[in-house]
Design a protein around this motif. Structure first.
Motif, short mmCIF file in Angstrom:
data_model
loop_
_atom_site.label_atom_id
_atom_site.label_comp_id
_atom_site.label_asym_id
_atom_site.label_seq_id
_atom_site.Cartn_x
_atom_site.Cartn_y
_atom_site.Cartn_z
N PRO A 121 0.84 -1.26 0.04
CA PRO A 121 -0.01 -0.07 -0.02
C PRO A 121 0.80 1.32 -0.11
CG PRO A 121 0.10 -0.88 2.17
CD PRO A 121 0.65 -1.66 1.30
N ASP A 122 2.18 1.02 0.23
CA ASP A 122 3.17 2.15 0.39
C ASP A 122 4.17 2.16 -0.75
OD1 ASP A 122 4.00 0.36 1.71
OD2 ASP A 122 4.52 1.41 3.46
N PHE A 123 4.98 3.11 -1.16
CA PHE A 123 6.16 3.10 -1.78
C PHE A 123 7.17 1.95 -1.36
CE2 PHE A 123 5.51 7.73 -2.88
CZ PHE A 123 5.35 7.46 -4.33
N PRO A 124 7.75 1.24 -2.29
CA PRO A 124 8.81 0.13 -2.18
C PRO A 124 9.86 0.85 -1.13
CG PRO A 124 7.90 -0.33 -4.14
CD PRO A 124 7.43 1.03 -3.88
N LYS A 125 10.31 0.28 -0.26
CA LYS A 125 11.48 0.62 0.51
C LYS A 125 12.76 0.38 0.38
CE LYS A 125 8.31 1.05 4.56
NZ LYS A 125 6.88 0.84 3.72
N GLU A 126 12.99 -0.04 -0.95
CA GLU A 126 14.36 -0.45 -1.44
C GLU A 126 14.19 -0.34 -2.80
OE1 GLU A 126 11.43 -3.57 -1.84
OE2 GLU A 126 12.42 -3.19 0.10
N PRO A 127 15.48 -0.13 -3.31
CA PRO A 127 15.61 0.04 -5.01
C PRO A 127 14.87 -1.24 -5.80
CG PRO A 127 17.66 0.54 -4.02
CD PRO A 127 16.93 -0.22 -2.90
N CYS A 128 14.45 -0.95 -6.82
CA CYS A 128 13.36 -1.96 -7.58
C CYS A 128 14.29 -1.77 -8.81
CB CYS A 128 12.13 -1.69 -7.63
SG CYS A 128 11.30 -1.33 -6.40
N PRO A 129 14.66 -3.44 -9.19
CA PRO A 129 15.54 -3.49 -10.19
C PRO A 129 15.08 -3.07 -11.64
CG PRO A 129 15.68 -5.56 -8.87
CD PRO A 129 14.63 -4.77 -8.35
#
Length: 289
Positions: A121-129
């Motif tokens: 429900p919120d922004f991902p908390k780590e870099p997304c490949p």
């Protein structure tokens, strides 16, 4: 813009030539550790490719779905297409915590361009490949009377469960089942992977300065020509079988080259390119506070 916008446009960026609807979501920005902002570009959904057409050549990154039931079948319930002049919104930019979120408004941290399934429900908390996909499922139960409402939402009722699962039955107050409308927007965050904050904090924000993502929202203005959307809802076709270049279907289509020729002249003057000292429009907002 008011009235039947399906009769006002001269071209469409959609694959289906009879779809002149307006689709909108907020823009996403990367916030650097030094306080500057950079707009995140969008890229095409790989699922948009079809025979003879390369999805990578498409200008844009929003995929629009109109489903009768779910991804596995069309069901047997009659679906009433949106009428001319219809419009609605979903989500609320003022929502700032998890308790205010609703089903169907989610994010996917893309491991590849074909990643589906795991949603937050919120922004991902780590870099997304492969970037971030923002998902907006609109309500599909209509009161049968109003083409709009003061808050652009009260004339509709949501029974969606998200994830393209079959929605629940419509209540008596909103008894008319309409298409389950959903947006998928692919945000190419990969250019910022080496700029992730050293403290590990989540660096992406929506253009209205929402760094959590709970306030994600989207707008829709119906604009299909004639009875084209109703024909599609009455048919048993799914995906490209409803029509694509080289494949006859219930809907008319156009090649990518024609889609890319269509555009709207910019009527708003603001700096949105490169690194910015603040989010576009915020100097105007602060001057009014």
């Amino acid at each position: 813009m008011t009235g039947d916008i399906g009769e006002q446009g001269s071209c469409t960026t959609c694959a289906y030539t009879e779809d002149f609807s307006n689709y909108w979501t907020a823009a996403m920005y990367f916030r650097h550790e030094n306080g500057s902002y950079h707009r995140v570009p969008i890229y095409p959904n790989a699922q948009l490719g079809y025979e003879g057409q390369n999805a990578s050549h498409i200008k844009g990154g929003m995929t629009i779905y109109y489903t009768q039931k779910d991804f596995d079948g069309n069901g047997d319930q009659y679906i009433t297409a949106f009428p001319p002049g219809f419009r609605m919104t979903v989500g609320n930019p003022t929502v700032s915590d998890l308790n205010g979120t609703r089903n169907g408004l989610r994010y996917t941290c893309l491991q590849t361009i074909l990643t589906r399934g795991f949603e937050t429900p919120d922004f991902p908390k780590e870099p997304c490949p492969a970037g971030i996909m923002a998902i907006h499922h609109f309500p599909s139960c209509w009161d049968g009377k109003n083409l709009d409402s003061p808050d652009h939402q009260s004339h509709m009722f949501s029974t969606t469960k998200g994830g393209f699962r079959e929605a629940g039955p419509c209540p008596g107050s909103h008894p008319i089942r309409m298409p389950q409308l959903a947006y998928e927007t692919m945000w190419n965050t990969t250019m910022f992977k080496d700029m992730w904050p050293k403290d590990g904090s989540q660096p992406f924000v929506w253009s209205y300065n929402d760094a959590k993502g709970y306030g994600t929202h989207a707008d829709y203005v119906f604009g299909w020509k004639g009875d084209s959307l109703q024909r599609a809802m009455n048919d048993s076709c799914m995906f490209h079988k409803c029509g694509s270049p080289g494949m006859q279907g219930i809907l008319k289509t156009q090649p990518v080259e024609e889609m890319n020729k269509c555009g709207v002249q910019n009527t708003v003057t603001e700096d949105t390119e490169g690194w910015l000292d603040e989010l576009p429009g915020y100097s105007m907002v602060k001057s009014k506070l």
